[in-house]
Design a protein around this motif. Structure first.
Motif, PDB file in Angstrom:
ATOM      1  N   LEU A  78      26.538  37.075  38.895  1.00 21.09           N
ATOM      2  CA  LEU A  78      26.817  36.858  37.483  1.00 21.09           C
ATOM      3  C   LEU A  78      26.765  35.382  37.096  1.00 21.09           C
ATOM      4  CD1 LEU A  78      29.666  39.463  36.970  1.00 21.09           C
ATOM      5  CD2 LEU A  78      27.218  39.712  36.507  1.00 21.09           C
TER       6      LEU A  78
ATOM      7  N   LEU B 160      25.598  46.631  34.030  1.00 24.02           N
ATOM      8  CA  LEU B 160      26.539  46.377  35.130  1.00 24.02           C
ATOM      9  C   LEU B 160      27.149  47.683  35.630  1.00 24.02           C
ATOM     10  CD1 LEU B 160      28.272  43.130  33.844  1.00 24.02           C
ATOM     11  CD2 LEU B 160      26.550  43.338  35.654  1.00 24.02           C
TER      12      LEU B 160
ATOM     13  N   VAL C 239      27.881  43.410  42.747  1.00 22.08           N
ATOM     14  CA  VAL C 239      27.960  42.544  41.567  1.00 22.08           C
ATOM     15  C   VAL C 239      29.064  41.537  41.851  1.00 22.08           C
ATOM     16  CG1 VAL C 239      28.426  42.457  39.093  1.00 22.08           C
ATOM     17  CG2 VAL C 239      27.215  44.415  40.048  1.00 22.08           C
TER      18      VAL C 239
END
Length: 55
Positions: free
Chosen positions: A23, A38, A48
């Motif tokens: 991110l 996401l 993630v």
């Protein structure tokens, strides 16, 4: 329009590759589509994270 990076990431996982979305090196276009992407990544098993994995 389909986001090609989203498709590539999900296709890679389906093909058996591990994928990570950082991110801190990513930016979404709109809050609703970013949130959906996401969610899709997490459901597909994409890692993630906000930073690089610890060594």
């Amino acid at each position: 329009m389909v986001n090609p990076h989203r498709s590539i990431t999900l296709d890679a996982v389906k093909a058996g590759f591990r994928a990570r979305v950082r991110l801190d090196y990513s930016v979404g276009v709109a809050p609703d589509t970013t949130s959906a992407a996401l969610d899709d990544f997490r459901q597909a098993g994409v890692a993630v994270s906000d930073a690089a994995p610890a060594e």
